[in-house]
Design an enzyme around this catalytic site. Structure first.
Site, PDB file in Angstrom:
ATOM      1  N   THR B 156      16.012 -37.014  50.777  1.00 44.14           N
ATOM      2  CA  THR B 156      17.064 -36.722  49.784  1.00 44.14           C
ATOM      3  C   THR B 156      17.235 -37.996  48.975  1.00 44.14           C
ATOM      4  OG1 THR B 156      18.874 -37.369  51.247  1.00 44.14           O
ATOM      5  CG2 THR B 156      18.286 -35.040  51.248  1.00 44.14           C
ATOM      6  N   HIS B 157      17.455 -37.854  47.666  1.00 42.11           N
ATOM      7  CA  HIS B 157      17.515 -39.014  46.776  1.00 42.11           C
ATOM      8  C   HIS B 157      16.229 -39.835  46.835  1.00 42.11           C
ATOM      9  CE1 HIS B 157      21.940 -38.474  46.477  1.00 42.11           C
ATOM     10  NE2 HIS B 157      21.841 -38.144  47.745  1.00 42.11           N
ATOM     11  N   SER B 278     -10.844 -39.884  34.840  1.00 41.75           N
ATOM     12  CA  SER B 278     -10.405 -40.581  33.637  1.00 41.75           C
ATOM     13  C   SER B 278     -11.606 -40.910  32.773  1.00 41.75           C
ATOM     14  CB  SER B 278      -9.684 -41.860  34.059  1.00 41.75           C
ATOM     15  OG  SER B 278      -9.720 -42.827  33.040  1.00 41.75           O
ATOM     16  N   LYS B 284     -10.383 -43.105  39.193  1.00 43.32           N
ATOM     17  CA  LYS B 284      -9.229 -42.225  39.210  1.00 43.32           C
ATOM     18  C   LYS B 284      -9.507 -40.834  39.762  1.00 43.32           C
ATOM     19  CE  LYS B 284      -5.644 -42.647  37.475  1.00 43.32           C
ATOM     20  NZ  LYS B 284      -5.342 -42.559  36.057  1.00 43.32           N
ATOM     21  N   GLU B 291       0.284 -31.633  37.207  1.00 48.85           N
ATOM     22  CA  GLU B 291       1.012 -32.180  36.066  1.00 48.85           C
ATOM     23  C   GLU B 291       1.137 -31.123  34.967  1.00 48.85           C
ATOM     24  OE1 GLU B 291      -1.015 -35.915  35.015  1.00 48.85           O
ATOM     25  OE2 GLU B 291      -1.651 -36.019  37.110  1.00 48.85           O
ATOM     26  N   TYR B 318      16.968  -3.206  13.627  1.00 49.05           N
ATOM     27  CA  TYR B 318      15.845  -4.128  13.583  1.00 49.05           C
ATOM     28  C   TYR B 318      15.938  -5.074  12.385  1.00 49.05           C
ATOM     29  CZ  TYR B 318      11.222  -6.074  13.359  1.00 49.05           C
ATOM     30  OH  TYR B 318      10.186  -6.956  13.303  1.00 49.05           O
ATOM     31  N   GLN B 323      10.591  -9.978  15.085  1.00 48.03           N
ATOM     32  CA  GLN B 323       9.127 -10.051  15.168  1.00 48.03           C
ATOM     33  C   GLN B 323       8.715 -11.317  15.907  1.00 48.03           C
ATOM     34  OE1 GLN B 323       6.676  -9.094  11.640  1.00 48.03           O
ATOM     35  NE2 GLN B 323       5.771 -11.126  11.848  1.00 48.03           N
TER      36      GLN B 323
END
Lengths: 497, 497, 497, 497
Positions: B156-157, B278, B284, B291, B318, B323
């Site tokens: 937590t935190h 990368s 990497k 992500e 409408y 649209q």
């Protein structure tokens, strides 16, 4: 900060950090919920043999004193407290000492405690919203009943589209609101579950009974997994989404009524009780109540956007970011409840200028579609042919400053020959009937159309559904009230015992 | 613009206005839905005696040809068409003439036509999302089963909170996803209703049967009121909200796994198939899939904000504003479906470094709460007293560079006297047991805790629910498929008949 | 994926992950920008002695070939490429081999490369938007000039407020747009800076010259700090915010014109080139262009919300989440540019029904404020007293179905005695003058009021500002064009040299 | 409602409508601004001969009394008032009678009055924010100065990317904040303009001098067009956008520091004054201040979304919807100011664990890019070849549990032959140097890189800019203060005169 939970840290909060941290302002809304939650937890702890009877009694009596102080406006919860949870615990310990008072949160963390409080509160707000939705639907149906034959133009693109009735318009919003009711109740089912007993994130070794606290607090089941119970906020975002969708619908109805309140339309007039005037323009009567409702759609959308941005990408387990989920939640629930209440008042007291509505309908070229539909049958045309023919007739009439009602059989015959290459013969009676807005309305046959018979059937049917929904809502409310009564009796039992 | 519907206007669109207007790009997604909707409508029209058999046959054959062209990539729908509805009608009329082809939209407007198409499409997307949710839950449960005893720190935190297991963590997300499943199915029930037959806003005088088109298209009922059917968009906003809530949850799980993929945590490693490298940093291995998923939470939230802003305050009936509701809807449904699919792949192929997880758990002061809970029982302290005592012990130990496992009975005795004014005696076995993460885990007794026995029970229970949900989903899918089959057979019947 | 950058990983992307990853679709917009950026970088590398002349020539010739392929629609960039950067590099290497081609990204990462491309593109879009803003202001001023004496009601709360002119209304939007112009140019100054040379996050050991690439690409300076250059997205969010604010303003003007296009108002009529008709309602003429513009305010707001949610809480250094910032950015810049262009067309071709505007103004109680202001002078009342008196007079007149012009001196005398306790005497000429909308307009004296003289002065002044802004914009454009020319010449020099 | 402005309406507000309507709560923030605005207006009215001296004196004295009551907490503004404007006017009239008091709003409406008040207030908030931005930049530079040589890993995708320094990281945020400063000041220039004198929408016939009130209130010019002045809200949305962008940046810095506060990273530790502990987990030290800041990015984004949704499509001229723009504006300005203040405190008091940072940097494969760059020169490879070679070396080393520093010349020779088909010879010294994080850092040559020399140069340069900005800000503040003084003196002059 009072520092109840800061034993580990050498220094108190920096003053600015303390003001930044405290959630006391937004917590006031859950003050009594917090007391209820603690009472239920501690009664369960005692029943399970975790805390002794005398400690329980001391805690309960202190909590009831604090509740009384609160109700009398005597609770002073300043920003020196991180939140009301710290305030209440400090106050209990202050009243009955740390030996007994220190037991009140055995097997429990602020994380599951806060979740209990917020769920108890949101539960009430959702039930209130659901009830107000039904009240507004009832107000709409009352007006609709009076106006099932009130001719009114239906618009698309702001232009005259087809003739309808005011009742039909009102029923459209009733139907949308009934879906809002469904969403509120479905959200309620996910909100009204017990997170208590989840500990900070991973439960506790004390022999607690989560089912028992659920029962005492009127929850319909558990949020079982302890990480999910303390870390999940999907239910709060959902509540805000349900509010934003509801307000989005209200904003559209408000926009209609604002436009229809203009001098140029002149369809409706708000009762004085729901209108405002101007500080400089003495002749003004402003539909400001509706404008505020429309604006509050922004408030609810903004609260939802706030929640979604806030929660996005926050790792699991409680983070203080989530403290910020309370204010937008309160804000959008309040916006919904206030708006629904006021909207029901507006609808109930609305003056409808039937004459003006009819006058517009009667002068309108919107019967063109009716004429085209008539020509399909009368002239043996395909719809697209009839459409082309009527479009040509409409253009000529409008260019000549005439209405469709001024058409002559010869115009039709000549135009059809020119446009379609075939001569369509109709008589005057056909044209008169096809371009009369009232008979055009009565010819509508599709289910859900504004034909007055259909409108009346729909009103009856909505009233039936209203009754059903009211009963469902009543059931939820009774279950909650019964639990509250159970808890109150249990507390009284221990205090008097 | 091709100008099929512009008979009334003297001039064609300005070129820039035409490009601005056309919705052809976003309409491609509903190309076949549009054909299905028209086929169902026209069959009903014929059954009701509104259009003759030979016209129906011509229309159906033209539509099937257009469908075939589309499937072979031969349909060329340029921006000269306002939308695909105009394209398809123009093409049918081009193929079979305006006498027959001009009948295809008898008693119908683009407003109800578009609503049919979008609802048919969103219905599919929601069912797909529901299925992918269940697939991901299944993947989570498979991993959970392998890790019901894999010690892992709960945070937590971002700080060590309590010892838990990896299975327990995974189950938390399974539970959240099961709520997403509920929301998807509840939304589905509001989406899968028939708006066809509402006309432009107020129905039609043709003797149409809305129940019959509902049956042919697999809708579970009507959106009855004709204004509501053409003007309401709450169901679309709801679909986006359900997507945004779901993605918000995924973004949090993605954030956890991204953090746990760092060298510093080292808890998990994505399979190469879900990682990228990368262009400049050869060493990497990036959890880029996760992500992207986290980022897509922004995409779904943005789509929802777009819809709410767009719909806000738009008068009833409408308006072309609406649209614009299609693209954000497609976007967020796609984001959800792609993200769920990839997330299931990530979860299934994830390497879990159990040793590193255990090592962190064993060196952690997170057993402090277990020690405090133990002291309540062993030392007869209230929880707040035990908390204070352990906080003092923790502070001293950490300041001295030691862990809680290094505590001696004397430390406890001395600190308790100092902090609480009473001397608490415990033995070494107590301390050893209380500060051992595994025994601390086994002592957890609350329902929904990470105790491995509890984890296993929950996995079994979730698998049971998965089965139930799968059956429910299967039911919905079969109903839709049966309707499609019904429509296909009816079309074939007419064409071959 | 083609795998140019995956040497480190044992396996290729999972197919689904590849589709999920690729940004090829949104990258097409920066295809040529990417080539430009690389050319500038490589020329600088050669000038600095980092890469030899022959390699530079090979790279430049390959890049120019790829540019030609692209312009001829022959570049096939499929989802097997992560992005166009990989595509272009792979293609260069394919053409000239890895010894030379492999040098093209020396001292550079995709992170700074992408930032260059997006900034080059957004720079163009902002300049285009700025120009279109000025075009729209010019169109507004042209209409305003024609209508500086066209009486028109000004509304507050949708109710008649004060008499004004159509020119005055148009000038209000011109002024708002001039602020949009400022915001666009201020944003431009932050966008048009060079991030190239930042490396992946921490620069490079090659002896690069960032000032030189800035010069070749027309950037006005550097984004200096290498983390800031690759990780910051505030400038992109700002661009979206500027778009959303601009669209929010346009949405309000669109709403006015939509309302004024209704039959009930009848103030304006869109040219046929900017209106659409209906597929079923042949008489319709819809201001759909304006409705789309209003809706696109939602598109821009949604894009901004998407960006803010996406970026929120993402740790520093590039994360793949940020890949998702491109599509919303393109979307809102496109919405702005298309809407401004169409709006200018709408304004230029708008028919204004001056007679209807005057008729409404003449029948309106909105002269009440003018009457009250007159009574302050004529009757020696304080404004609040005059207000009360006129409010009472207005109420009585309206209740009696009369207008303020029907007031008699006796009515004023009697009402003033009743309401204020003092008798106010005015003559008929006073009333006639005070309640005549045109003379009321001519009496307005405050700066910025709709008094025609004031309107004319303001139009002249806006035209002057337009000229200044146009010159400023022209300056920016020339600087960019000069840099492009510089780069093109440098490339040609190397290729022909 | 007190009903000061309701003469026209027969009935008072419905109670619920009154509670719904009142903006008293959010108006308290502009209480004194309202008094200032009225004083300036009335002094100008007197100077222009519109109101007499004795009336002016009575009004000013009443206003000063009300100001004193307010400062002493004695103003009781209940929901019976629509807003504080009504309260103050009613109170003035109560004190000095309607003959004099009724003159206070001559030639003025609530619409321009409210705009003055809000602009005066937002002006202050923006200046405060600008100052706090500079304070935070100063705090960042102080820390940066201490850490210009503190090795720290730079991350992309959460993975080790390149070696950098802590100073370099801090400077990146300083640079982003300096852009926030620019945006704040540019927004200020649009906010600090005088709307007073616009009347309800179309000015006034009284001979007012708008330039004079601008001067007395310290505005830098007019919002000239009267519709624009009362109806435009782009400047308010812009202020919120500037806040949201700023908070979005802070949320990213907060996210970094939260991650770096984990036990697993161990890079930084918040001072106790900015951390919180747990109610159940005694060992916890939570970076909750930073979590709140991160969450507040949601608050600012939500406020912006609220404003954009609220304003969208609202017709021109004041509508009550716009009343709702105040609360979100206050909210996001408060969020910014509180967050900046606390962030400066966090940064100033942060403990940095340099040793842990260095240890991570030294064990990291992030020197791979440095090695590759070295091989370009040493081995005569193109960068892409060097990249491939190092990727292969990195993969083997990592698979074998080794670091890049363990590479031998033979490994390079053998791998190059295998991967590139040519044998690259380097010596041990080359490898040692290329893989040493500190020498790698010192070899960085690009402008804006983390090379300590570059960092120091940048710090000096930022300090210079800080000074410039501080002076600019000081100038703005002095101008405002001078105007306040001017107004105060003028008031005193009349009161004592």
């Amino acid at each position: 900060m009072s520092g109840l939970f800061r034993s580990r840290l050498a220094k108190g909060f920096d003053d600015r950090a303390a003001r930044f941290h405290t959630s006391v302002a937004e917590d006031l809304r859950i003050f009594e919920d917090d007391i209820d939650g603690t009472e239920a937890h501690d009664i369960m702890l005692h029943e399970q043999g975790v805390i002794p009877l005398d400690a329980l009694r001391l805690i309960l009596s202190a909590l009831e004193e604090i509740r009384a102080e609160w109700r009398q406006g005597e609770a002073e919860v300043g920003p020196e407290f991180e939140d009301i949870h710290e305030y209440i615990e400090a106050r209990v310990i202050g009243k009955v000492g740390v030996e007994a008072g220190g037991m009140m949160h055995t097997g429990r963390s602020r994380n599951d405690q806060v979740m209990v409080d917020v769920r108890l509160r949101v539960r009430e707000d959702l039930l209130e919203a659901a009830e107000r939705v039904l009240d507004l639907v009832a107000a709409l149906m009352d007006q609709a009943e009076r106006h099932s034959e009130t001719l009114m133009m239906l618009y698309t693109h702001g232009q005259h589209a087809q003739v309808g009735t005011f009742a039909h318009y009102l029923t459209a919003y009733a139907d949308a609101l009934l879906r809002d009711f469904q969403r509120l109740m479905e959200c309620y089912a996910r909100v009204n579950r017990n997170p208590l007993g989840a500990g900070p994130a991973g439960g506790t070794s004390f022999d607690i009974d989560r089912g028992r606290t659920a029962e005492l607090l009127g929850f319909d089941g558990l949020v079982e997994n302890s990480i999910d119970a303390t870390s999940g906020r999907d239910w709060a975002v959902e509540a805000a989404a349900v509010c934003a969708i509801l307000m989005s619908g209200l904003s559209r109805a408000a926009a209609d009524l604002i436009t229809w309140s203009t001098a140029e339309f002149g369809y409706v007039e708000l009762a004085d009780e729901y209108a405002s005037s101007s500080s400089i323009l003495p002749q003004k009567k402003n539909p400001s109540t509706l404008e505020l409702i429309r604006g509050k759609a922004g408030e609810a959308s903004g609260a939802l956007a706030e929640l979604l941005t806030m929660v996005k990408g926050v790792s699991s387990g409680y983070y203080q970011d989530l403290q910020g989920t309370k204010p937008p939640l309160w804000r959008c629930l309040d916006a919904v409840n206030a708006s629904l209440e006021v909207m029901a008042g507006v609808v109930s007291t609305l003056s409808v200028n039937e004459e003006r509505m009819r006058e517009v309908a009667e002068g309108s070229p919107a019967v063109a579609v009716d004429l085209a539909e008539g020509l399909v049958e009368a002239g043996g045309l395909s719809f697209r042919e009839a459409y082309r023919l009527v479009a040509a007739l409409a253009k000529e009439a409008l260019d000549g400053g005439l209405g469709l009602r001024d058409l002559k059989p010869a115009d039709v015959a000549e135009a059809s020959l020119r446009v379609l290459g075939k001569r369509i013969e109709v008589d005057e009676a056909f044209i008169e009937d096809a371009t009369d807005p009232r008979s055009s309305l009565l010819r509508r046959r599709s289910r859900g159309s504004p034909n007055p018979r259909e409108a009346e059937r729909m009103i009856v049917e909505r009233r039936r559904r209203l009754k059903e929904h009211m009963a469902l809502l009543e059931g939820r409310r009774s279950a909650v009230e019964a639990a509250k009564e159970r808890l109150r009796k249990a507390v009284e039992g221990y205090l008097s015992g």
